[in-house]
Design a protein around this motif. Structure first.
Motif, short mmCIF file in Angstrom:
data_model
loop_
_atom_site.label_atom_id
_atom_site.label_comp_id
_atom_site.label_asym_id
_atom_site.label_seq_id
_atom_site.Cartn_x
_atom_site.Cartn_y
_atom_site.Cartn_z
N UNK A 13 -12.92 -4.13 4.21
CA UNK A 13 -11.50 -4.20 4.52
C UNK A 13 -11.07 -5.65 4.43
N UNK A 14 -9.87 -5.89 3.93
CA UNK A 14 -9.37 -7.27 3.84
C UNK A 14 -8.00 -7.31 4.47
N UNK A 15 -7.93 -7.91 5.65
CA UNK A 15 -6.69 -7.98 6.41
C UNK A 15 -6.75 -7.12 7.65
N UNK A 16 -6.18 -7.64 8.76
CA UNK A 16 -6.27 -6.94 10.04
C UNK A 16 -4.90 -6.88 10.71
N UNK A 17 -3.86 -6.75 9.90
CA UNK A 17 -2.55 -6.44 10.45
C UNK A 17 -2.49 -4.95 10.74
N UNK A 18 -1.28 -4.43 10.88
CA UNK A 18 -1.15 -3.01 11.22
C UNK A 18 -1.71 -2.11 10.12
N UNK A 19 -1.49 -2.48 8.86
CA UNK A 19 -2.03 -1.69 7.75
C UNK A 19 -3.56 -1.75 7.75
N UNK A 20 -4.11 -2.92 8.01
CA UNK A 20 -5.57 -3.06 8.04
C UNK A 20 -6.19 -2.24 9.15
N UNK A 21 -5.57 -2.27 10.32
CA UNK A 21 -6.10 -1.48 11.44
C UNK A 21 -5.99 0.01 11.16
N UNK A 22 -4.88 0.41 10.51
CA UNK A 22 -4.72 1.82 10.15
C UNK A 22 -5.81 2.25 9.17
N UNK A 78 0.07 -7.22 2.11
CA UNK A 78 0.53 -8.60 1.98
C UNK A 78 -0.42 -9.51 1.24
N UNK A 79 -1.64 -9.06 0.99
CA UNK A 79 -2.62 -9.87 0.26
C UNK A 79 -2.50 -9.57 -1.22
N UNK A 80 -2.16 -10.58 -2.00
CA UNK A 80 -1.91 -10.38 -3.42
C UNK A 80 -3.21 -10.17 -4.19
N UNK A 81 -3.26 -9.17 -5.06
CA UNK A 81 -4.44 -8.99 -5.91
C UNK A 81 -4.53 -10.03 -7.01
N UNK A 82 -3.48 -10.87 -7.13
CA UNK A 82 -3.48 -11.89 -8.16
C UNK A 82 -4.05 -13.22 -7.66
N UNK A 96 -10.02 -2.95 -5.99
CA UNK A 96 -9.15 -3.19 -4.85
C UNK A 96 -8.17 -2.03 -4.70
N UNK A 97 -8.08 -1.49 -3.48
CA UNK A 97 -7.19 -0.39 -3.18
C UNK A 97 -6.40 -0.72 -1.92
N UNK A 98 -5.27 -0.05 -1.76
CA UNK A 98 -4.50 -0.16 -0.52
C UNK A 98 -4.55 1.15 0.25
N UNK A 99 -4.08 1.09 1.49
CA UNK A 99 -4.05 2.28 2.31
C UNK A 99 -3.19 3.38 1.71
N UNK A 100 -2.14 2.99 0.98
CA UNK A 100 -1.27 3.97 0.34
C UNK A 100 -2.06 4.83 -0.65
N UNK A 101 -2.95 4.20 -1.42
CA UNK A 101 -3.77 4.95 -2.37
C UNK A 101 -4.68 5.93 -1.65
N UNK A 102 -5.27 5.52 -0.54
CA UNK A 102 -6.14 6.42 0.21
C UNK A 102 -5.37 7.61 0.76
N UNK A 103 -4.15 7.37 1.28
CA UNK A 103 -3.36 8.47 1.83
C UNK A 103 -3.00 9.48 0.73
N UNK A 104 -2.54 9.00 -0.41
CA UNK A 104 -2.18 9.91 -1.49
C UNK A 104 -3.40 10.67 -2.00
N UNK A 105 -4.56 10.01 -1.98
CA UNK A 105 -5.78 10.70 -2.37
C UNK A 105 -6.12 11.85 -1.45
N UNK A 106 -5.77 11.72 -0.17
CA UNK A 106 -6.02 12.77 0.81
C UNK A 106 -4.96 13.86 0.76
#
Length: 463
Positions: A13-22, A78-82, A96-106
């Motif tokens: 995991x990269x980042x520990x804001x609300x999205x990271x904790x989710x 908020x972490x840029x893949x660039x 690199x994936x985001x939480x949005x990708x995981x949710x849609x996968x589910x």
């Protein structure tokens, strides 16, 4: 991609804001015995250690070498893949994936309406949920608007519809998930987030990935946006809003083709652009196979969102308006248009992402407010651009060290005649504030109002 497909893989995991904790809690709910590594700041590491998870390794340096040690990195939006380290790791095979990708996968079969655009997407998404609920449909309001999708991983019962706001940081995740949205709405495209994307061209490309890569069943597009009007989407049906082919405005009147539906002048949607977004919402509702016209009057009971042209109160002849979410000069111009004809002192400036303020300056030559107060990191640059205009007009231009001083200068500029103090910075809040919400709360406090009372987003979640 399903979360179960990460079992036995090297995952970080990269980042520990609300999205990271989710993301962490979602992974743990599906993979309770999998080892994970978290890359986060030193301050965030203390909070993460408080979980007491023996299978969670915590590191505070996300170097290219360390990122490349993992097959998958679930990063916060908020972490840029660039970033150089991310690009180097990706070149070595890290995905690199985001939480949005995981949710849609589910939830590949969820009935989703994804909304994006440079401005107006939060109000549009919220208004969409409001009207669907008014029609008796159980609807989720989630995404970039304030509820990470992974915090709504397993709702019971499942909503009939999902109204999902996506920022340009998240649009690519939908296509990466392999899922296909039922409806995708694109409102407009202006220069934004250039520090994250690296260039305006890449910003537009990333924003449009919701359409070009996710291939929604139906794409709802703004006929008045030059980029969107020229778009061709061979894998999606396109439905337009904003012109005579569908939902559009004629003055303040709302029309569906050649049928007049209602007057929008009294709706709690400040600014013509927001009433135009009602046309996008109604088009999206029709794209779901519903009759939109009977739902349009329910917009009268919509509660405007905080920090978006939000009137927070009146004191000593001055109306205070909180538009803290304004992060582009275009958004500031739209805010000024809403209060045209009033005596306005506008507060502009914040984090400098290199956006061009020339169009704003040109507009000030034609119709400037009573006062402009610059502040923040890009305040001096904006001030320098506006100084020649102020020298040849009646606009009072001043520079402030911070928001508190800016408020004092705005009050002094309006004087006993009063008017409107408009916080519409046209820039992000990074630096003195955690986010635009914190900036808006401070503005309310400085104006003498309760910051708690202005902060709640009505309808967030599932109802």
């Amino acid at each position: 991609m399903r979360i179960s497909q990460l079992d036995g893989r090297r995952v970080a995991l990269w980042g520990w804001g609300r999205e990271g904790r989710a993301a962490y809690h979602a992974l743990r709910s599906r993979l309770p015995r999998s080892a994970l590594t978290l890359f986060c700041s030193v301050e965030e590491a203390a909070d993460a250690r408080g979980l007491g998870d023996p299978l969670l390794a915590i590191e505070t340096m996300a170097s290219a070498e360390r990122l490349a040690a993992f097959e998958f990195v679930i990063k916060s939006p908020g972490i840029s893949p660039y970033r150089a380290e991310a690009q180097a790791a990706a070149g070595q095979g890290t995905r690199f994936l985001g939480g949005t990708a995981l949710w849609f996968g589910e939830h590949p079969d969820a009935r989703t309406v994804c909304v994006t655009g440079t401005k107006g997407k939060s109000t549009t998404t919220s208004l969409l949920a409001h009207l669907l609920r008014a029609g008796g449909h159980r609807t989720a309001l989630a995404g970039n608007i304030g509820l990470p999708l992974l915090e709504a991983l397993d709702p019971q019962p499942m909503p009939e519809f999902w109204a999902i706001e996506l920022s340009s940081y998240q649009t690519g995740d939908v296509g990466a998930s392999g899922a296909r949205p039922e409806v995708a709405v694109a409102l407009n495209l202006y220069p934004e987030h250039l520090d994250w994307h690296g260039s305006q061209a890449r910003y537009v490309e990333d924003k449009l990935r919701l359409l070009t890569e996710a291939k929604p069943r139906i794409a709802v597009l703004n006929a008045n946006d030059a980029v969107l009007a020229g778009l061709r989407l061979p894998d999606s049906e396109i439905r337009w809003f904003g012109d005579g082919r569908g939902w559009h405005l004629r003055g303040d009147a709302l029309w569906r083709g050649e049928r007049e539906i209602m007057d929008t002048a009294g709706l709690p949607l400040p600014g013509r652009h927001n009433r135009g977004n009602l046309c996008a919402v109604l088009t999206a509702i029709e794209a779901l196979g519903l009759d939109a016209a009977p739902l349009a009057p329910a917009a009268a009971s919509f509660r405007p969102l905080p920090n978006r042209l939000q009137p927070i109160g009146r004191r000593d002849g001055i109306d205070y308006v909180n538009d803290s979410i304004s992060t582009t000069p275009h958004a500031t111009l739209a805010a000024l248009e809403v209060y045209a004809g009033r005596r306005i002192a506008v507060l502009v400036g914040g984090h400098d992402r290199g956006l061009d303020w020339q169009a704003f300056a040109d507009a000030m030559r034609r119709q400037a407010p009573v006062a402009i107060v610059t502040m923040g990191q890009n305040g001096p640059r904006i001030h320098e651009l506006l100084a020649p205009i102020a020298a040849q007009s009646d606009v009072r231009l001043s520079a402030a060290r911070d928001l508190g001083e800016a408020m004092q200068q705005a009050r002094a500029a309006l004087g006993a005649e009063g008017g409107v103090i408009l916080l519409s910075p046209g820039a992000p809040s990074y630096g003195p504030y955690k986010d635009y919400v914190a900036r808006g709360r401070h503005f309310a406090e400085l104006a003498g109002f309760d910051p708690e009372a202005i902060s709640a987003i009505a309808g967030l979640g599932i109802a």
